[in-house]
Design an enzyme around this catalytic site. Structure first.
Site, PDB file in Angstrom:
ATOM      1  N   VAL A  65       0.873  -1.175   0.000  1.00  0.00           N
ATOM      2  CA  VAL A  65       0.000   0.000   0.000  1.00  0.00           C
ATOM      3  C   VAL A  65       0.905   1.218   0.000  1.00  0.00           C
ATOM      4  O   VAL A  65       1.989   1.196   0.592  1.00  0.00           O
ATOM      5  CB  VAL A  65      -0.939   0.003   1.231  1.00  0.00           C
ATOM      6  N   CYS A  66       0.469   2.275  -0.683  1.00  0.00           N
ATOM      7  CA  CYS A  66       1.141   3.567  -0.590  1.00  0.00           C
ATOM      8  C   CYS A  66       2.586   3.443  -1.091  1.00  0.00           C
ATOM      9  O   CYS A  66       2.852   2.702  -2.040  1.00  0.00           O
ATOM     10  CB  CYS A  66       1.045   4.046   0.871  1.00  0.00           C
ATOM     11  N   THR A  67       3.511   4.121  -0.462  1.00  0.00           N
ATOM     12  CA  THR A  67       4.905   4.072  -0.893  1.00  0.00           C
ATOM     13  C   THR A  67       5.561   2.722  -0.599  1.00  0.00           C
ATOM     14  O   THR A  67       6.737   2.532  -0.930  1.00  0.00           O
ATOM     15  CB  THR A  67       5.712   5.195  -0.204  1.00  0.00           C
ATOM     16  N   GLY A  68       4.817   1.793  -0.019  1.00  0.00           N
ATOM     17  CA  GLY A  68       5.329   0.427   0.132  1.00  0.00           C
ATOM     18  C   GLY A  68       5.756  -0.161  -1.204  1.00  0.00           C
ATOM     19  O   GLY A  68       6.663  -1.004  -1.252  1.00  0.00           O
ATOM     20  N   ALA A  83      -3.035   2.212  -3.802  1.00  0.00           N
ATOM     21  CA  ALA A  83      -2.716   3.643  -3.805  1.00  0.00           C
ATOM     22  C   ALA A  83      -2.379   4.083  -2.368  1.00  0.00           C
ATOM     23  O   ALA A  83      -2.047   3.250  -1.519  1.00  0.00           O
ATOM     24  CB  ALA A  83      -3.878   4.429  -4.397  1.00  0.00           C
TER      25      ALA A  83
END
Lengths: 254, 254
Positions: free
Chosen positions: B132-135, B182
């Site tokens: 998720v996200c910048t992961g 996202a």
């Protein structure tokens, strides 16, 4: 939680990361809010971390996870979280008192004298008294919902009258300074609602954009009315014993 | 996380609470999934606890928060969370490997040899490799997105080509066994998507109903396109230094 750790919160961290203090605009001003989020054995993590994410965007002066004792608190799925404060550390006049829900652990918290006393005491002086999911049963047990419109997880919403509250089927219910959310995931909507109340819509929109909160659930079964009939029937049956026990606990506290 | 703590997970706890083991239907069968969610200093709690909530609904055999060391891990907003496992404890062949995002801490994790090696090793054998996200930048840094369509937080999505990935503007992107979400709050949609993939839509609908996941954001500013122009401009400017630094880190890892 210390000033230092707050200073590393998402917004400020991003604004000051890496390429030098003079690249980009200055980090946003720190807020003056003092916020306490109750944690207790068996609470549901997402109930807490939805609001926690949105409220962190305020870069508040204090954002504590407060527990009865300083030991790690274990959630209903076995995650161990360290509180940042205990009951005695919290000064009156909070901007937000928040209570998450859970199942068995929530019934235990409702019956715990120290927890109920803490919630009742700060509920008297807090600017906003808030909950997500079955957390509203703890607010009710502390006598804070008498004469208020409120909501809860759909499983327990109809128990609210036991505490003198008027149950409302809504995602987030704002009645004067009581702000209650529906089940678990409603904490994101509640948190963003609180940011709007504590600041202004423009600030809340900035926090929403940082969280990229533009939900697209891959299924549409989030309420008993929207879920297929067999799904709702299964989950109602599964949670019926818990709902019955919660009502019993509520009645015994009267 | 032990079998015992999983046996107290939301669904089962509710089904067996209070009024006796014979009231209501039997608790749902325990799953066979082994799931590892990476935690590292500076990760964003909501990135993790959205998926964690949905995946907990599987009552999986193992659902670990795995860190490099057993000490408490501090999130980007100062919350201390105890891992349930360290890298050495995780056997290959996971059903789900999950990586949350963050800001500065994520850049540090991308550059940490042990973390990158752990993610790369389990990425080779996991049934689903997810973020998720910048992961997704950590997945990319571990070489797991080469030739895959993927997404990230809107701030960092266009950095994905540095890792050989094709960036996609979508809430959740499923490309073969790579499932990326996202920013931050997309973890709820990602988690529910994974439950549908690991089981079936009916099971996912039950998990959605238990989480009462019927989102109603009080504002509509969750993407750069939807937010008012000044809000988007502010947040783009605020995160520009972070995005530039993330791109530099990505390029240095090539």
């Amino acid at each position: 939680m210390t000033r230092r750790s707050l200073a590393t919160a998402v917004l400020a961290a991003a604004a000051t990361a890496g390429t030098g203090a003079h690249a980009g605009p200055p980090p946003p001003a720190r807020g003056k809010e003092r916020i306490a989020l109750l944690v207790y054995p068996g609470f549901t993590a997402l109930d807490l971390f939805g609001p926690h994410n949105m409220l962190s965007g305020l870069l508040p002066e204090k954002l504590d996870l407060v527990a009865r004792t300083p030991e790690p608190v274990t959630t209903d799925t076995g995650v161990k979280i360290l509180p940042s404060a205990t009951f005695a550390d919290i000064a009156p006049g909070l901007d937000v008192l928040f209570v998450p829900g859970g199942t068995k652990g929530t019934l235990a918290a409702m019956q715990d004298d120290a927890t109920r006393a803490f919630v009742a005491r700060h509920g008297e002086t807090a600017r906003y008294v808030t909950s997500v999911c079955t957390g509203s049963l703890i607010l009710g047990a502390a006598g804070l919902l008498r004469g208020y419109r409120a909501t809860s997880h759909w499983v327990t919403r109809e128990i609210l009258p036991e505490f003198g509250a008027e149950p409302v089927e809504a995602r987030v219910v704002v009645d004067r300074n009581r702000v209650t959310g529906a089940g678990v995931s409603a904490g994101l909507d509640l948190g963003l609602t609180l940011v709007g109340l504590l600041r202004d819509p423009g600030y809340a929109q900035r926090v929403q954009l940082v969280a990229e909160y533009d939900p697209h659930p891959p299924f549409d079964a989030g309420t008993p009315a929207k879920a297929p009939a067999d799904v709702t029937a299964d989950m109602r049956a599964m949670f019926a014993p818990f709902a019955a026990e919660a009502r019993k606990v509520a009645q015994a506290l009267k």
